[in-house]
Design a protein around this motif. Structure first.
Motif, mmCIF file in Angstrom:
data_model
loop_
_atom_site.group_PDB
_atom_site.id
_atom_site.type_symbol
_atom_site.label_atom_id
_atom_site.label_comp_id
_atom_site.label_asym_id
_atom_site.label_seq_id
_atom_site.Cartn_x
_atom_site.Cartn_y
_atom_site.Cartn_z
ATOM 1 N N ASP A 71 17.857 8.614 -24.321
ATOM 2 C CA ASP A 71 17.912 8.373 -22.877
ATOM 3 C C ASP A 71 16.546 8.749 -22.308
ATOM 4 O O ASP A 71 16.319 9.884 -21.912
ATOM 5 C CB ASP A 71 19.025 9.200 -22.230
ATOM 6 C CG ASP A 71 19.134 8.957 -20.741
ATOM 7 O OD1 ASP A 71 18.709 7.878 -20.276
ATOM 8 O OD2 ASP A 71 19.630 9.847 -20.035
ATOM 9 N N ILE A 72 15.640 7.799 -22.306
ATOM 10 C CA ILE A 72 14.240 8.078 -22.018
ATOM 11 C C ILE A 72 13.861 7.588 -20.626
ATOM 12 O O ILE A 72 14.090 6.442 -20.272
ATOM 13 C CB ILE A 72 13.349 7.373 -23.053
ATOM 14 C CG1 ILE A 72 13.812 7.730 -24.448
ATOM 15 C CG2 ILE A 72 11.892 7.740 -22.851
ATOM 16 C CD1 ILE A 72 13.330 6.766 -25.487
ATOM 17 N N LYS A 73 13.271 8.487 -19.854
ATOM 18 C CA LYS A 73 12.708 8.124 -18.556
ATOM 19 C C LYS A 73 11.286 7.654 -18.799
ATOM 20 O O LYS A 73 10.540 8.276 -19.564
ATOM 21 C CB LYS A 73 12.710 9.317 -17.595
ATOM 22 C CG LYS A 73 14.069 9.929 -17.377
ATOM 23 C CD LYS A 73 15.034 8.933 -16.788
ATOM 24 C CE LYS A 73 16.398 9.586 -16.608
ATOM 25 N NZ LYS A 73 17.456 8.647 -16.421
ATOM 26 N N THR A 74 10.887 6.567 -18.160
ATOM 27 C CA THR A 74 9.532 6.048 -18.291
ATOM 28 C C THR A 74 8.953 5.774 -16.911
ATOM 29 O O THR A 74 9.684 5.761 -15.916
ATOM 30 C CB THR A 74 9.507 4.745 -19.108
ATOM 31 O OG1 THR A 74 10.232 3.731 -18.409
ATOM 32 C CG2 THR A 74 10.088 4.943 -20.496
ATOM 33 N N LEU A 75 7.662 5.523 -16.880
ATOM 34 C CA LEU A 75 6.984 5.188 -15.644
ATOM 35 C C LEU A 75 5.942 4.125 -15.968
ATOM 36 O O LEU A 75 5.285 4.192 -17.012
ATOM 37 C CB LEU A 75 6.307 6.435 -15.073
ATOM 38 C CG LEU A 75 5.957 6.468 -13.607
ATOM 39 C CD1 LEU A 75 7.206 6.305 -12.730
ATOM 40 C CD2 LEU A 75 5.264 7.765 -13.255
ATOM 41 N N ASP A 83 3.807 10.175 -8.409
ATOM 42 C CA ASP A 83 5.052 9.585 -8.931
ATOM 43 C C ASP A 83 5.444 10.259 -10.244
ATOM 44 O O ASP A 83 6.609 10.591 -10.467
ATOM 45 C CB ASP A 83 4.902 8.079 -9.174
ATOM 46 C CG ASP A 83 4.733 7.265 -7.910
ATOM 47 O OD1 ASP A 83 5.203 7.699 -6.843
ATOM 48 O OD2 ASP A 83 4.122 6.174 -7.998
ATOM 49 N N LEU A 87 8.833 12.567 -10.900
ATOM 50 C CA LEU A 87 9.818 12.218 -11.925
ATOM 51 C C LEU A 87 9.956 13.324 -12.962
ATOM 52 O O LEU A 87 11.075 13.687 -13.348
ATOM 53 C CB LEU A 87 9.436 10.892 -12.591
ATOM 54 C CG LEU A 87 10.376 10.393 -13.679
ATOM 55 C CD1 LEU A 87 11.805 10.209 -13.140
ATOM 56 C CD2 LEU A 87 9.863 9.086 -14.278
ATOM 57 N N GLU A 91 13.467 15.335 -13.471
ATOM 58 C CA GLU A 91 14.149 15.201 -14.767
ATOM 59 C C GLU A 91 13.919 16.395 -15.685
ATOM 60 O O GLU A 91 14.449 16.428 -16.790
ATOM 61 C CB GLU A 91 13.693 13.908 -15.462
ATOM 62 C CG GLU A 91 14.055 12.653 -14.700
ATOM 63 C CD GLU A 91 15.554 12.425 -14.605
ATOM 64 O OE1 GLU A 91 16.298 12.833 -15.534
ATOM 65 O OE2 GLU A 91 15.982 11.828 -13.603
ATOM 66 N N LEU A 96 6.034 12.276 -20.473
ATOM 67 C CA LEU A 96 6.606 11.078 -19.876
ATOM 68 C C LEU A 96 5.986 9.831 -20.506
ATOM 69 O O LEU A 96 4.778 9.622 -20.393
ATOM 70 C CB LEU A 96 6.332 11.096 -18.366
ATOM 71 C CG LEU A 96 6.850 9.945 -17.529
ATOM 72 C CD1 LEU A 96 8.373 9.890 -17.556
ATOM 73 C CD2 LEU A 96 6.349 10.091 -16.097
#
Length: 133
Positions: A71-75, A83, A87, A91, A96
């Protein structure tokens, strides 16, 4: 524009020990696991220590895919430093993955952001220092 550090992108089948050596050799704290241009997972040096070594897993036979975060958050790379900070804070993450057009492009760490914000800060100094041997 965010510039993430370059990373190795194993398919998830390489041994944890091999990924750890790549992290050491490239002076990076994590690797992205991809299948073509699709991000499938993310493994950090901390994951190796906490999810594998601490649990007694064999680092030569256990793969990075077995311990990877899914479950990976990316930007996106055109996001701002603010930003990224927002994030990461929301999180509670230290690294990131950065994407360009949805494709994995690199990783930004808290240390990278500290250097970008204030090159003279204590965190920037620590992050920029060579690792101890």
């Amino acid at each position: 524009r965010l510039h993430g550090s370059r990373t190795r992108t194993p398919r998830g089948t390489e041994a944890i020990a091999e990924a750890a050596r790549a992290m050491r050799d490239d002076d990076i704290g994590g690797v992205l696991i991809t299948d073509g241009d699709e991000l499938k997972g993310f493994v950090t040096d901390r994951d190796i220590a906490v999810r594998a070594v601490a649990d007694g897993m064999d680092v030569n036979s256990t793969t990075v895919g077995e311990i990877a975060s899914r479950d990976i958050k990316t930007l996106e790379a055109d996001a701002t430093i603010e930003d990224a900070i927002r994030l990461m804070k929301a999180e509670d993450i230290r690294r990131l993955p950065i994407t360009e057009g949805g494709k994995p492009a690199g990783i930004v760490s808290l240390g990278d952001l500290a250097i970008a914000r204030d090159e003279d800060s204590a965190l920037a100094d620590i992050s920029a220092a060579s690792p101890n041997n």
